[in-house]
Design a protein around this motif. Structure first.
Motif, PDB file in Angstrom:
ATOM      1  N   SER A  37     -10.130   0.793   2.440  1.00 51.02           N
ATOM      2  CA  SER A  37     -10.573  -0.592   2.565  1.00 51.02           C
ATOM      3  C   SER A  37     -10.584  -1.297   1.213  1.00 51.02           C
ATOM      4  O   SER A  37     -10.123  -2.438   1.090  1.00 51.02           O
ATOM      5  N   GLN A  38     -11.075  -0.624   0.196  1.00 49.89           N
ATOM      6  CA  GLN A  38     -11.121  -1.219  -1.148  1.00 49.89           C
ATOM      7  C   GLN A  38      -9.710  -1.467  -1.686  1.00 49.89           C
ATOM      8  O   GLN A  38      -9.445  -2.497  -2.309  1.00 49.89           O
ATOM      9  N   LYS A  39      -8.808  -0.524  -1.431  1.00 47.19           N
ATOM     10  CA  LYS A  39      -7.429  -0.694  -1.899  1.00 47.19           C
ATOM     11  C   LYS A  39      -6.744  -1.841  -1.151  1.00 47.19           C
ATOM     12  O   LYS A  39      -6.059  -2.669  -1.762  1.00 47.19           O
ATOM     13  N   VAL A  40      -6.971  -1.929   0.155  1.00 46.95           N
ATOM     14  CA  VAL A  40      -6.402  -3.034   0.936  1.00 46.95           C
ATOM     15  C   VAL A  40      -6.984  -4.364   0.454  1.00 46.95           C
ATOM     16  O   VAL A  40      -6.269  -5.367   0.350  1.00 46.95           O
ATOM     17  N   ASP A  41      -8.282  -4.372   0.124  1.00 45.93           N
ATOM     18  CA  ASP A  41      -8.906  -5.589  -0.418  1.00 45.93           C
ATOM     19  C   ASP A  41      -8.236  -6.027  -1.716  1.00 45.93           C
ATOM     20  O   ASP A  41      -7.969  -7.211  -1.920  1.00 45.93           O
ATOM     21  N   SER A  42      -7.980  -5.064  -2.605  1.00 45.46           N
ATOM     22  CA  SER A  42      -7.392  -5.430  -3.898  1.00 45.46           C
ATOM     23  C   SER A  42      -5.950  -5.923  -3.731  1.00 45.46           C
ATOM     24  O   SER A  42      -5.526  -6.848  -4.419  1.00 45.46           O
ATOM     25  N   ILE A  43      -5.213  -5.326  -2.793  1.00 46.17           N
ATOM     26  CA  ILE A  43      -3.853  -5.804  -2.514  1.00 46.17           C
ATOM     27  C   ILE A  43      -3.922  -7.189  -1.864  1.00 46.17           C
ATOM     28  O   ILE A  43      -3.157  -8.097  -2.207  1.00 46.17           O
ATOM     29  N   TYR A  47       0.839  -1.208   0.000  1.00 50.63           N
ATOM     30  CA  TYR A  47       0.000   0.000   0.000  1.00 50.63           C
ATOM     31  C   TYR A  47       0.872   1.256   0.000  1.00 50.63           C
ATOM     32  O   TYR A  47       0.673   2.168  -0.808  1.00 50.63           O
ATOM     33  N   LEU A  48       1.842   1.322   0.902  1.00 53.02           N
ATOM     34  CA  LEU A  48       2.646   2.542   1.053  1.00 53.02           C
ATOM     35  C   LEU A  48       3.585   2.774  -0.129  1.00 53.02           C
ATOM     36  O   LEU A  48       3.809   3.908  -0.531  1.00 53.02           O
ATOM     37  N   THR A  49       4.117   1.705  -0.702  1.00 51.37           N
ATOM     38  CA  THR A  49       5.019   1.887  -1.846  1.00 51.37           C
ATOM     39  C   THR A  49       4.237   2.234  -3.110  1.00 51.37           C
ATOM     40  O   THR A  49       4.811   2.707  -4.082  1.00 51.37           O
ATOM     41  N   GLY A  50       2.903   2.020  -3.072  1.00 51.60           N
ATOM     42  CA  GLY A  50       2.076   2.387  -4.219  1.00 51.60           C
ATOM     43  C   GLY A  50       1.661   3.847  -4.197  1.00 51.60           C
ATOM     44  O   GLY A  50       1.016   4.324  -5.127  1.00 51.60           O
ATOM     45  N   TYR A  51       2.035   4.564  -3.132  1.00 52.89           N
ATOM     46  CA  TYR A  51       1.712   5.989  -2.989  1.00 52.89           C
ATOM     47  C   TYR A  51       0.221   6.269  -3.251  1.00 52.89           C
ATOM     48  O   TYR A  51      -0.132   7.168  -4.001  1.00 52.89           O
ATOM     49  N   HIS A  52      -0.630   5.471  -2.649  1.00 53.45           N
ATOM     50  CA  HIS A  52      -2.068   5.652  -2.844  1.00 53.45           C
ATOM     51  C   HIS A  52      -2.541   6.893  -2.094  1.00 53.45           C
ATOM     52  O   HIS A  52      -2.051   7.196  -1.010  1.00 53.45           O
ATOM     53  N   THR A  66      -9.336 -11.620   8.906  1.00 53.02           N
ATOM     54  CA  THR A  66     -10.037 -10.368   9.202  1.00 53.02           C
ATOM     55  C   THR A  66      -9.178  -9.473  10.084  1.00 53.02           C
ATOM     56  O   THR A  66      -9.163  -8.249   9.926  1.00 53.02           O
ATOM     57  N   ALA A  67      -8.439 -10.079  11.013  1.00 56.31           N
ATOM     58  CA  ALA A  67      -7.550  -9.313  11.899  1.00 56.31           C
ATOM     59  C   ALA A  67      -6.516  -8.541  11.090  1.00 56.31           C
ATOM     60  O   ALA A  67      -6.253  -7.363  11.351  1.00 56.31           O
ATOM     61  N   VAL A  68      -5.931  -9.199  10.100  1.00 52.74           N
ATOM     62  CA  VAL A  68      -4.905  -8.554   9.260  1.00 52.74           C
ATOM     63  C   VAL A  68      -5.496  -7.346   8.531  1.00 52.74           C
ATOM     64  O   VAL A  68      -4.947  -6.244   8.576  1.00 52.74           O
ATOM     65  N   LYS A  69      -6.636  -7.544   7.890  1.00 51.14           N
ATOM     66  CA  LYS A  69      -7.225  -6.472   7.085  1.00 51.14           C
ATOM     67  C   LYS A  69      -7.689  -5.304   7.954  1.00 51.14           C
ATOM     68  O   LYS A  69      -7.443  -4.144   7.640  1.00 51.14           O
ATOM     69  N   ARG A  70      -8.362  -5.622   9.039  1.00 53.29           N
ATOM     70  CA  ARG A  70      -8.926  -4.552   9.863  1.00 53.29           C
ATOM     71  C   ARG A  70      -7.805  -3.732  10.505  1.00 53.29           C
ATOM     72  O   ARG A  70      -7.877  -2.512  10.581  1.00 53.29           O
ATOM     73  N   SER A  71      -6.755  -4.403  10.940  1.00 53.07           N
ATOM     74  CA  SER A  71      -5.613  -3.712  11.532  1.00 53.07           C
ATOM     75  C   SER A  71      -4.934  -2.802  10.514  1.00 53.07           C
ATOM     76  O   SER A  71      -4.581  -1.661  10.815  1.00 53.07           O
ATOM     77  N   THR A  72      -4.785  -3.301   9.291  1.00 50.04           N
ATOM     78  CA  THR A  72      -4.122  -2.523   8.241  1.00 50.04           C
ATOM     79  C   THR A  72      -4.940  -1.276   7.889  1.00 50.04           C
ATOM     80  O   THR A  72      -4.391  -0.169   7.805  1.00 50.04           O
ATOM     81  N   VAL A  73      -6.244  -1.447   7.711  1.00 53.68           N
ATOM     82  CA  VAL A  73      -7.099  -0.310   7.352  1.00 53.68           C
ATOM     83  C   VAL A  73      -7.102   0.733   8.472  1.00 53.68           C
ATOM     84  O   VAL A  73      -6.949   1.928   8.221  1.00 53.68           O
ATOM     85  N   ALA A  74      -7.240   0.279   9.722  1.00 54.98           N
ATOM     86  CA  ALA A  74      -7.252   1.220  10.853  1.00 54.98           C
ATOM     87  C   ALA A  74      -5.927   1.976  10.939  1.00 54.98           C
ATOM     88  O   ALA A  74      -5.905   3.192  11.133  1.00 54.98           O
ATOM     89  N   GLY A  75      -4.824   1.264  10.779  1.00 53.97           N
ATOM     90  CA  GLY A  75      -3.506   1.902  10.850  1.00 53.97           C
ATOM     91  C   GLY A  75      -3.299   2.942   9.769  1.00 53.97           C
ATOM     92  O   GLY A  75      -2.795   4.041  10.023  1.00 53.97           O
ATOM     93  N   ILE A  76      -3.704   2.613   8.533  1.00 52.32           N
ATOM     94  CA  ILE A  76      -3.551   3.555   7.418  1.00 52.32           C
ATOM     95  C   ILE A  76      -4.420   4.794   7.634  1.00 52.32           C
ATOM     96  O   ILE A  76      -3.975   5.923   7.418  1.00 52.32           O
ATOM     97  N   MET A  77      -5.659   4.586   8.072  1.00 56.62           N
ATOM     98  CA  MET A  77      -6.560   5.733   8.287  1.00 56.62           C
ATOM     99  C   MET A  77      -6.020   6.685   9.357  1.00 56.62           C
ATOM    100  O   MET A  77      -6.055   7.899   9.190  1.00 56.62           O
ATOM    101  N   ILE A  78      -5.513   6.119  10.448  1.00 58.00           N
ATOM    102  CA  ILE A  78      -4.978   6.962  11.523  1.00 58.00           C
ATOM    103  C   ILE A  78      -3.732   7.695  11.037  1.00 58.00           C
ATOM    104  O   ILE A  78      -3.536   8.874  11.311  1.00 58.00           O
ATOM    105  N   GLN A  79      -2.920   7.015  10.259  1.00 56.80           N
ATOM    106  CA  GLN A  79      -1.730   7.653   9.685  1.00 56.80           C
ATOM    107  C   GLN A  79      -2.134   8.809   8.756  1.00 56.80           C
ATOM    108  O   GLN A  79      -1.535   9.871   8.773  1.00 56.80           O
ATOM    109  N   ASN A  80      -3.153   8.579   7.943  1.00 57.72           N
ATOM    110  CA  ASN A  80      -3.637   9.626   7.032  1.00 57.72           C
ATOM    111  C   ASN A  80      -4.038  10.884   7.795  1.00 57.72           C
ATOM    112  O   ASN A  80      -3.716  11.995   7.404  1.00 57.72           O
ATOM    113  N   LEU A  81      -4.739  10.684   8.897  1.00 55.99           N
ATOM    114  CA  LEU A  81      -5.210  11.827   9.695  1.00 55.99           C
ATOM    115  C   LEU A  81      -4.041  12.572  10.334  1.00 55.99           C
ATOM    116  O   LEU A  81      -4.058  13.794  10.464  1.00 55.99           O
TER     117      LEU A  81
END
Length: 200
Positions: A42-48, A28-33, A182-197
């Motif tokens: 969430s959709q981007k994490v799903d596709s990855i 996700y991070l190296t793709g500079y999304h 589910t743990a992997v995906k939910r953790s990743t999405v939450a972490g990215i969102m908090i980082q974005n903010l």
């Protein structure tokens, strides 16, 4: 950059969950999304995730519930307490996981080698605890694996403005109750969102 140390613990049967978390985060991070909403991330994490065979082997993940992620962003500590309280574990296992999460706040400024050793010792105590069911061990050890790898990611990327927070770990707990995928995906999405903010 950390040298000579990696985050794995082969004694933890759910170690792969943490590795997959970091692999997806890296992609996700190296793709500079430039995703800014929970739905977009969430959709981007799903596709990855769909390209990660290891994750597919962990089972079918439940969809990310946007409201749950928003609760983590708004009030991570409350969301954590609720996730543990609402889990199907016994009070002993809940206390164990709560204690581990509280310890993370005390360890976060330590060198990674110290944190790594502390988490491995914790995982050994969980594995040898005859009171815990296999399902309780799975929930706790999936969470600790993702935590161990996520902290490694933070320490490794010091220069790249990446921070992991309690939100990342809350996502792991929430998701682990369903399954490790589910743990992997939910953790990743939450972490990215908090980082974005934090970086807006």
């Amino acid at each position: 950059m950390l040298t000579g140390l990696n985050p794995e613990n082969t004694a933890n049967p759910y170690d792969i969950a943490g590795k997959i978390h970091n692999d997806i985060l890296d992609a996700y991070l190296t793709g500079y999304h430039t995703c800014s909403t929970i739905a977009q991330v969430s959709q981007k994490v799903d596709s990855i995730s769909a390209l990660n065979n290891d994750l597919l082997n962990l089972g079918t993940s439940s969809p990310v519930i946007y409201g749950d992620i928003q609760e983590i962003i708004d009030s991570p500590q409350t969301a954590l307490e609720q996730a543990i309280a609402n889990s199907p574990m016994t009070s002993t296992a809940k206390d164990c996981l709560s204690g581990f999460m509280a310890s993370m706040l005390l360890w976060q400024d330590d060198d990674y080698s110290v944190i790594h050793q502390s988490i491995i010792s914790f995982e050994a105590s969980v594995l040898s605890n005859a009171e815990f069911s296999n399902e309780e061990k799975r929930i706790i050890l999936t969470t600790s694996s993702i935590t161990r790898y996520a902290i490694y990611y933070t320490k490794e990327r010091k220069d790249k403005d990446w921070e992991t927070s309690v939100g990342n770990r809350v996502g792991a707990v929430q998701g682990a109750v369903a399954n490790s995928s589910t743990a992997v995906k939910r953790s990743t999405v939450a972490g990215i969102m908090i980082q974005n903010l934090q970086t807006q």
